[in-house]
Design a protein around this motif. Structure first.
Motif, PDB file in Angstrom:
ATOM      1  N   SER A 293      -1.754   3.823   5.020  1.00  0.00           N
ATOM      2  CA  SER A 293      -0.501   3.750   4.269  1.00  0.00           C
ATOM      3  C   SER A 293       0.534   2.867   4.954  1.00  0.00           C
ATOM      4  O   SER A 293       0.483   2.625   6.152  1.00  0.00           O
ATOM      5  CB  SER A 293       0.070   5.157   4.100  1.00  0.00           C
ATOM      6  OG  SER A 293       0.379   5.698   5.360  1.00  0.00           O
TER       7      SER A 293
ATOM      8  N   GLU B 237      -7.522   0.774  -2.966  1.00  0.00           N
ATOM      9  CA  GLU B 237      -8.609   0.321  -3.825  1.00  0.00           C
ATOM     10  C   GLU B 237      -8.111  -0.667  -4.882  1.00  0.00           C
ATOM     11  O   GLU B 237      -8.739  -1.696  -5.135  1.00  0.00           O
ATOM     12  CB  GLU B 237      -9.292   1.510  -4.524  1.00  0.00           C
ATOM     13  CG  GLU B 237      -9.976   2.473  -3.581  1.00  0.00           C
ATOM     14  CD  GLU B 237      -9.022   3.509  -2.966  1.00  0.00           C
ATOM     15  OE1 GLU B 237      -7.826   3.571  -3.357  1.00  0.00           O
ATOM     16  OE2 GLU B 237      -9.466   4.233  -2.075  1.00  0.00           O
TER      17      GLU B 237
ATOM     18  N   TYR C 285      -6.714  -2.557   4.054  1.00  0.00           N
ATOM     19  CA  TYR C 285      -7.335  -1.314   3.590  1.00  0.00           C
ATOM     20  C   TYR C 285      -7.545  -0.349   4.763  1.00  0.00           C
ATOM     21  O   TYR C 285      -7.287   0.842   4.665  1.00  0.00           O
ATOM     22  CB  TYR C 285      -8.669  -1.642   2.916  1.00  0.00           C
ATOM     23  CG  TYR C 285      -9.315  -0.481   2.223  1.00  0.00           C
ATOM     24  CD1 TYR C 285     -10.194   0.346   2.894  1.00  0.00           C
ATOM     25  CD2 TYR C 285      -9.038  -0.205   0.892  1.00  0.00           C
ATOM     26  CE1 TYR C 285     -10.795   1.413   2.257  1.00  0.00           C
ATOM     27  CE2 TYR C 285      -9.635   0.855   0.246  1.00  0.00           C
ATOM     28  CZ  TYR C 285     -10.515   1.662   0.946  1.00  0.00           C
ATOM     29  OH  TYR C 285     -11.104   2.725   0.318  1.00  0.00           O
TER      30      TYR C 285
ATOM     31  N   ASP D  64      -2.051  14.924  -7.296  1.00  0.00           N
ATOM     32  CA  ASP D  64      -1.199  13.732  -7.246  1.00  0.00           C
ATOM     33  C   ASP D  64      -0.001  14.008  -6.326  1.00  0.00           C
ATOM     34  O   ASP D  64       1.126  14.174  -6.799  1.00  0.00           O
ATOM     35  CB  ASP D  64      -0.737  13.370  -8.662  1.00  0.00           C
ATOM     36  CG  ASP D  64      -0.046  12.012  -8.724  1.00  0.00           C
ATOM     37  OD1 ASP D  64      -0.127  11.232  -7.751  1.00  0.00           O
ATOM     38  OD2 ASP D  64       0.585  11.735  -9.761  1.00  0.00           O
TER      39      ASP D  64
ATOM     40  N   SER E  37       0.430   0.090  -5.062  1.00  0.00           N
ATOM     41  CA  SER E  37      -0.663   0.934  -5.520  1.00  0.00           C
ATOM     42  C   SER E  37      -1.406   1.491  -4.314  1.00  0.00           C
ATOM     43  O   SER E  37      -0.936   1.381  -3.189  1.00  0.00           O
ATOM     44  CB  SER E  37      -1.615   0.127  -6.419  1.00  0.00           C
ATOM     45  OG  SER E  37      -2.558   0.995  -7.023  1.00  0.00           O
ATOM     46  N   VAL E  38      -2.571   2.048  -4.574  1.00  0.00           N
ATOM     47  CA  VAL E  38      -3.441   2.557  -3.514  1.00  0.00           C
ATOM     48  C   VAL E  38      -4.352   1.418  -3.055  1.00  0.00           C
ATOM     49  O   VAL E  38      -4.526   0.425  -3.772  1.00  0.00           O
ATOM     50  CB  VAL E  38      -4.262   3.773  -4.009  1.00  0.00           C
ATOM     51  CG1 VAL E  38      -3.335   4.943  -4.285  1.00  0.00           C
ATOM     52  CG2 VAL E  38      -5.080   3.428  -5.239  1.00  0.00           C
TER      53      VAL E  38
ATOM     54  N   ARG F 292       2.849   8.971  -5.275  1.00  0.00           N
ATOM     55  CA  ARG F 292       3.125   8.317  -3.987  1.00  0.00           C
ATOM     56  C   ARG F 292       3.453   6.843  -4.146  1.00  0.00           C
ATOM     57  O   ARG F 292       4.273   6.289  -3.418  1.00  0.00           O
ATOM     58  CB  ARG F 292       2.000   8.552  -2.999  1.00  0.00           C
ATOM     59  CG  ARG F 292       0.670   7.958  -3.389  1.00  0.00           C
ATOM     60  CD  ARG F 292      -0.424   8.360  -2.422  1.00  0.00           C
ATOM     61  NE  ARG F 292      -0.410   7.507  -1.261  1.00  0.00           N
ATOM     62  CZ  ARG F 292      -1.496   6.999  -0.711  1.00  0.00           C
ATOM     63  NH1 ARG F 292      -2.696   7.288  -1.195  1.00  0.00           N
ATOM     64  NH2 ARG F 292      -1.415   6.212   0.326  1.00  0.00           N
ATOM     65  N   ALA F 293       2.847   6.162  -5.128  1.00  0.00           N
ATOM     66  CA  ALA F 293       3.172   4.756  -5.369  1.00  0.00           C
ATOM     67  C   ALA F 293       4.576   4.629  -5.961  1.00  0.00           C
ATOM     68  O   ALA F 293       5.382   3.810  -5.511  1.00  0.00           O
ATOM     69  CB  ALA F 293       2.136   4.123  -6.288  1.00  0.00           C
TER      70      ALA F 293
ATOM     71  N   ASN G 140       0.871  -1.164   0.000  1.00  0.00           N
ATOM     72  CA  ASN G 140       0.000   0.000   0.000  1.00  0.00           C
ATOM     73  C   ASN G 140       0.914   1.220   0.000  1.00  0.00           C
ATOM     74  O   ASN G 140       1.777   1.351   0.859  1.00  0.00           O
ATOM     75  CB  ASN G 140      -0.888  -0.034   1.246  1.00  0.00           C
ATOM     76  CG  ASN G 140      -1.904   1.058   1.273  1.00  0.00           C
ATOM     77  OD1 ASN G 140      -1.921   1.937   0.417  1.00  0.00           O
ATOM     78  ND2 ASN G 140      -2.754   1.022   2.272  1.00  0.00           N
ATOM     79  N   ALA G 141       0.758   2.101  -0.963  1.00  0.00           N
ATOM     80  CA  ALA G 141       1.640   3.265  -1.086  1.00  0.00           C
ATOM     81  C   ALA G 141       1.824   3.954   0.262  1.00  0.00           C
ATOM     82  O   ALA G 141       0.894   4.055   1.060  1.00  0.00           O
ATOM     83  CB  ALA G 141       1.073   4.242  -2.107  1.00  0.00           C
TER      84      ALA G 141
END
Length: 177
Positions: free
Chosen positions: A150, A126, A146, A42, A123-124, A75-76, A31-32
């Protein structure tokens, strides 16, 4: 009876009888890391996020990684850049648009290209949740990843028969005293 004769013949000739174990591909979902507070659409990483990215790279030091996948979000990308530098590997970019078929196809392609190896996917939440679902990971583990925000890491051992075993890790920085 025929089955017993066939098995005895195979054993006598030295032919392996057992079915081959499916190759296990290790998927490290990241997770980023924590993003900076910014009016930008962004944003990059905060100071804590940069520490989390460095911690990820040092946590995976010595791990043989065949590919590092990331979305195009700053961020990723910034989360896995220290890892890519440490392993001297380029980043492989992917994009998901919320379409379940595309998500499945993207994940299957990543696994197919790296069968039996270890890959990192950043990734994020989701996107990670959607990919985990298609990898066969159960809902409770996805929810905890989730909900924690982060800097979370989930290691998934994926075998060829779409069986997945997941282990949650945390890349949050341990404060030195």
């Amino acid at each position: 009876m025929l089955k017993a004769v066939l098995m005895a013949t195979l054993l006598a000739t030295g032919t392996p009888v057992s079915a081959a174990e499916p190759e296990v591909t290790t998927l490290i979902f990241v997770n980023a890391a924590e993003m900076e507070s910014s009016p930008s659409a962004d944003p990059g990483l905060s100071a804590t996020g940069l520490e989390q990215a460095t911690q990820l790279a040092s946590s995976l030091e010595g791990t043989e990684i065949s590919a590092i996948y990331t979305t195009y979000l700053n961020r990723a990308v910034q989360t896995v850049t220290p890892l890519s530098k440490a392993h001297q590997q380029q980043l492989d970019y992917f994009r998901l648009n919320g379409d379940p078929e595309q998500t499945t196809a993207t994940l299957k392609d990543m696994i197919k290209k790296n069968k039996g190896k270890t890959i990192v996917i950043c990734s994020v939440p989701e996107n990670i949740t959607a990919m985990l679902q298609h990898a066969g990971v159960k809902g409770k583990i996805m929810k905890t990843l989730y909900d924690k925000g982060s800097g979370q890491v989930l290691v998934v051992k994926h075998s060829g028969n779409n069986t997945a075993v997941a282990q949650k890790l945390n890349m949050n920085i341990q404060k030195k005293v």
